[in-house]
Scaffold this active site. Sequence first.
Site, short mmCIF file in Angstrom:
data_model
loop_
_atom_site.label_atom_id
_atom_site.label_comp_id
_atom_site.label_asym_id
_atom_site.label_seq_id
_atom_site.Cartn_x
_atom_site.Cartn_y
_atom_site.Cartn_z
N THR A 121 -65.76 12.17 14.17
CA THR A 121 -66.91 12.58 13.38
C THR A 121 -66.76 12.11 11.94
O THR A 121 -65.79 11.44 11.59
CB THR A 121 -67.10 14.11 13.48
OG1 THR A 121 -68.38 14.46 12.94
CG2 THR A 121 -65.99 14.88 12.81
N LYS A 134 -65.86 7.53 11.52
CA LYS A 134 -66.47 6.72 12.58
C LYS A 134 -66.30 5.21 12.38
O LYS A 134 -66.35 4.47 13.34
CB LYS A 134 -67.94 7.07 12.73
CG LYS A 134 -68.14 8.48 13.27
CD LYS A 134 -69.60 8.80 13.44
CE LYS A 134 -69.75 10.22 13.96
NZ LYS A 134 -71.13 10.53 14.31
N ASN A 146 -67.81 6.90 17.87
CA ASN A 146 -67.72 8.36 17.88
C ASN A 146 -67.00 8.88 19.13
O ASN A 146 -66.73 10.06 19.24
CB ASN A 146 -69.10 9.01 17.75
CG ASN A 146 -69.92 8.93 19.03
OD1 ASN A 146 -69.79 7.99 19.80
ND2 ASN A 146 -70.76 9.92 19.24
N ASP A 193 -73.89 7.99 19.54
CA ASP A 193 -74.78 8.59 18.55
C ASP A 193 -76.21 8.06 18.65
O ASP A 193 -77.17 8.83 18.59
CB ASP A 193 -74.27 8.32 17.13
CG ASP A 193 -73.12 9.22 16.73
OD1 ASP A 193 -72.99 10.32 17.29
OD2 ASP A 193 -72.35 8.82 15.83
N GLY A 206 -78.64 7.66 4.83
CA GLY A 206 -77.19 7.61 4.96
C GLY A 206 -76.73 6.21 5.31
O GLY A 206 -77.52 5.39 5.79
N GLY A 242 -71.17 5.90 9.59
CA GLY A 242 -71.13 5.51 10.98
C GLY A 242 -72.32 5.98 11.79
O GLY A 242 -72.86 5.23 12.61
N ARG A 276 -77.24 7.00 -0.92
CA ARG A 276 -77.20 7.53 -2.29
C ARG A 276 -76.89 6.47 -3.33
O ARG A 276 -77.23 6.63 -4.49
CB ARG A 276 -76.14 8.63 -2.39
CG ARG A 276 -76.54 9.90 -1.69
CD ARG A 276 -75.44 10.90 -1.79
NE ARG A 276 -74.33 10.42 -0.99
CZ ARG A 276 -73.55 11.20 -0.26
NH1 ARG A 276 -73.73 12.48 -0.27
NH2 ARG A 276 -72.58 10.70 0.45
N GLY A 321 -79.88 19.14 14.44
CA GLY A 321 -78.56 18.55 14.60
C GLY A 321 -77.76 19.12 15.76
O GLY A 321 -76.94 18.41 16.36
#
Length: 179
Positions: free
Chosen positions: A15, A19, A40, A55, A74, A77, A98, A162
């Site tokens: 996690t 990743k 993952n 994922d 984001g 991974g 970011r 999630g």
Amino acid sequence: VRGLVAMGFAGANVTIPHKQAVIDVCDELDEVAARAGSVNTLVFRDGRVFGSSTDGLAITSQVSATGCRVLVLGTGGSAKAAADALASEGAEVAVRGRRDAVWPPSGEGIDVLVNCTPVKDDVLVAPVASMQVVDLAYNADGSPTALVAAARAAGCEVVVDGLDILLAPGAASFERWTG
């Protein structure tokens, strides 16, 4: 990882934030993990480490992305795996992080919004009713993240929490470990 192999484990899940780094200890990657640059799921067989990524499948199984404009939040991974899987489904994918010049990005014209950041308490991009929203972040107590709550309040038809996303890769990993 080598210790898990030596102890006879069938595999392990990986996690955030490992990743991408775990790729270096894999002896082999499946096609999806190699293309996404993210692992993952580790499978241990005959002393070897096989890397896989489930994922993206967890996300594409929850939304209809073909022909859609997708914004992935984001750059880790999970974001790489999500972007690869969604693009493979025929979506036009933009990935923003970011460190980009404009953060948070605009959600204008977006059909599918996927949050692959660990941010749970802030809405980085305001959802609108026409969006499908997927939030990989989750609260352990089952309460909705700020994004999930905002998406539901906006009337988004597809809102994926999630915890739902966590289940799909876990089941796929278990299948890889046990056959």
